[in-house]
Design an enzyme around this catalytic site. Structure first.
Site, PDB file in Angstrom:
ATOM      1  N   SER A  12      28.595  46.115  32.004  1.00 58.38           N
ATOM      2  CA  SER A  12      29.321  45.711  33.200  1.00 58.38           C
ATOM      3  C   SER A  12      30.790  45.645  32.816  1.00 58.38           C
ATOM      4  O   SER A  12      31.157  44.919  31.888  1.00 58.38           O
ATOM      5  CB  SER A  12      28.834  44.337  33.681  1.00 58.38           C
ATOM      6  OG  SER A  12      29.639  43.877  34.744  1.00 58.38           O
ATOM      7  N   ASP A  30      33.487  34.761  39.280  1.00 59.25           N
ATOM      8  CA  ASP A  30      34.252  35.392  40.357  1.00 59.25           C
ATOM      9  C   ASP A  30      33.917  34.851  41.742  1.00 59.25           C
ATOM     10  O   ASP A  30      34.780  34.806  42.621  1.00 59.25           O
ATOM     11  CB  ASP A  30      34.055  36.909  40.328  1.00 59.25           C
ATOM     12  CG  ASP A  30      34.932  37.573  39.280  1.00 59.25           C
ATOM     13  OD1 ASP A  30      35.893  36.937  38.823  1.00 59.25           O
ATOM     14  OD2 ASP A  30      34.657  38.729  38.915  1.00 59.25           O
ATOM     15  N   ARG A  55      41.939  38.105  40.538  1.00 60.01           N
ATOM     16  CA  ARG A  55      41.149  37.647  41.679  1.00 60.01           C
ATOM     17  C   ARG A  55      41.975  37.037  42.815  1.00 60.01           C
ATOM     18  O   ARG A  55      41.727  37.328  43.981  1.00 60.01           O
ATOM     19  CB  ARG A  55      40.059  36.674  41.218  1.00 60.01           C
ATOM     20  CG  ARG A  55      39.007  37.306  40.313  1.00 60.01           C
ATOM     21  CD  ARG A  55      38.557  38.639  40.839  1.00 60.01           C
ATOM     22  NE  ARG A  55      37.495  39.251  40.038  1.00 60.01           N
ATOM     23  CZ  ARG A  55      37.494  40.518  39.665  1.00 60.01           C
ATOM     24  NH1 ARG A  55      38.507  41.305  39.992  1.00 60.01           N
ATOM     25  NH2 ARG A  55      36.493  41.017  38.965  1.00 60.01           N
TER      26      ARG A  55
END
Length: 403
Positions: A178, A126, A97
């Site tokens: 996911s 996130d 990230r």
């Protein structure tokens, strides 16, 4: 809605970000620039991405190759800290990230944008990781998070939204899992994994061979380090990214690197995830095995404390902070001694260190031997133990005197 003229969106080409582009244009009346990061998720994930972004309404699409930077500047430094979140998670999503968000800010500066946008949900980690990076690197830019603003709540809503606008998508109403992939790992959530009593089915795993189906013959791989940096795999000089790709291939074939955990998200809830980190599992095992050769007891204990703290710093999205810098600096000082070779045996889902050598090794066969030696007088241990346990002796004598 805030008054913005140009937004840079972290774009993946999935259903969410495909819907975000037209939504931003309609609700903010602005130009939308798509940004995608190549962090080693695979060419198939990037194929046709530029065309898809333009078809969704983006004015531009920038695809930035971050693979080497990601591995050398984020993964390898994290390895030197020994960080493992809650005892098992090797931080694959977390590590990607900051490099992605940093590159997004750079694109925003390049195109003259006044806002940044991401497709993270309001339940996940996130959103914190992205926005903490934005705050540290671009506090002047507006941050837009559609999942915290729009009234769409399901995949069906998003599909209907795109259909009404004749925007093509390959997504369907059914999405079992996911997933998030990069050079380090792939994560899996959703589907049957939402029930912690349900064992993951075979279709969950996509990167590694089922350990039960792995080869019956073990394979050994040699990792060579120089001052904490992996430089060679099986004697072949490789860049950080190339080395990780090779380790992924070798370890995945033996079913190495699978974990199934329930973790504490930063936002307060628990979530269940399955992670595959084949090369990373081998790399971290090798690194820690070499550390035990070259660091003394006190140094290794302190490095372990750094790793525990750093696992939370990384997981919580605090890369661009003074604490992060201090922890990395401490780990780097220990890493200067981590030079040598480690052999790891891969077999049926297990990665086992079998051989180790280092020019900086503190191990001495002369001292450690169970045979006769001329360097260690065992009689000296009596005085050491008496002084080491003196406080306990004093406390016990005091209690006896009070009785």
């Amino acid at each position: 809605m805030q008054n913005v003229k140009k937004i840079v969106l972290a774009y993946s080409g999935g259903l969410d970000t495909s819907a975000i582009i037209p939504w931003l244009k309609e609700n903010y009346g602005c130009e939308v620039v798509a940004f995608a990061a190549d962090v080693g998720q695979g060419d198939e994930e990037l194929e046709g991405l530029h065309e898809k972004a333009i078809a969704s309404g983006a004015s531009e699409c920038h695809i930035v190759d971050l693979k080497e930077e990601f591995v050398s500047e984020y993964i390898f430094p994290t390895i030197t800290t020994g960080a493992v979140y809650e005892g098992e998670y090797l931080l694959g999503t977390s590590m990607a990230r900051p490099v992605i968000a940093k590159a997004q800010v750079e694109i925003a500066r390049k195109v003259g944008a006044d806002a940044l946008c991401h497709g993270c949900t309001g339940k996940g980690n996130d959103q914190v990781r992205f926005e903490s990076t934005f705050a540290a690197l671009a506090p002047d830019l507006t941050v837009i998070a559609p999942w915290r603003e729009w009234d769409m709540v399901s995949r069906e809503d998003l599909l209907a939204y795109l259909a009404e606008r004749n925007i093509p998508t390959t997504a369907s109403a059914t999405k079992i899992y996911s997933r998030d992939a990069n050079a380090w790992h792939i994560s899996h959530e959703g589907g049957e994994l939402e029930d912690p009593w349900q064992e993951p089915t075979k279709q969950v795993w996509t990167m590694t061979v089922d350990p039960e189906d792995a080869p019956d013959t073990p394979e050994r791989v040699t990792l060579s380090f120089d001052e904490g940096k992996l430089t060679h795999v099986d004697g072949e000089a490789l860049s950080p990214y190339q080395a990780l790709v090779k380790l992924n291939t070798v370890a995945a074939a033996h079913g190495v690197g699978r974990i199934d955990i329930v973790e504490n998200r930063l936002v307060g809830m628990k979530s269940r995830g399955c992670y595959e980190t084949p090369g990373g599992t081998v790399l971290l095992k090798a690194y820690k095995a070499l550390e035990t050769m070259v660091l003394d007891k006190a140094a290794l204990k302190y490095r372990e404390q750094i790793g525990l703290e750093f696992s939370h710093v990384m997981y919580d999205g605090r890369w661009f902070t003074a604490l992060n810098d201090a922890l990395l600096a401490g780990a780097a000082s220990f890493a200067k001694k981590v030079t040598g070779d480690i052999v790891v045996k891969l077999y049926k889902g297990q990665a086992t260190v079998t051989q180790r050598q280092s020019p900086n090794s503190l191990y001495s066969e002369d001292f450690a031997t169970f045979g006769a030696d001329d360097v260690y007088d065992q009689k000296h241990a009596e005085g050491f133990i008496r002084l080491f346990s003196l406080s306990s002796r004093i406390e016990a004598l005091k209690k006896q005197g009070e009785q």
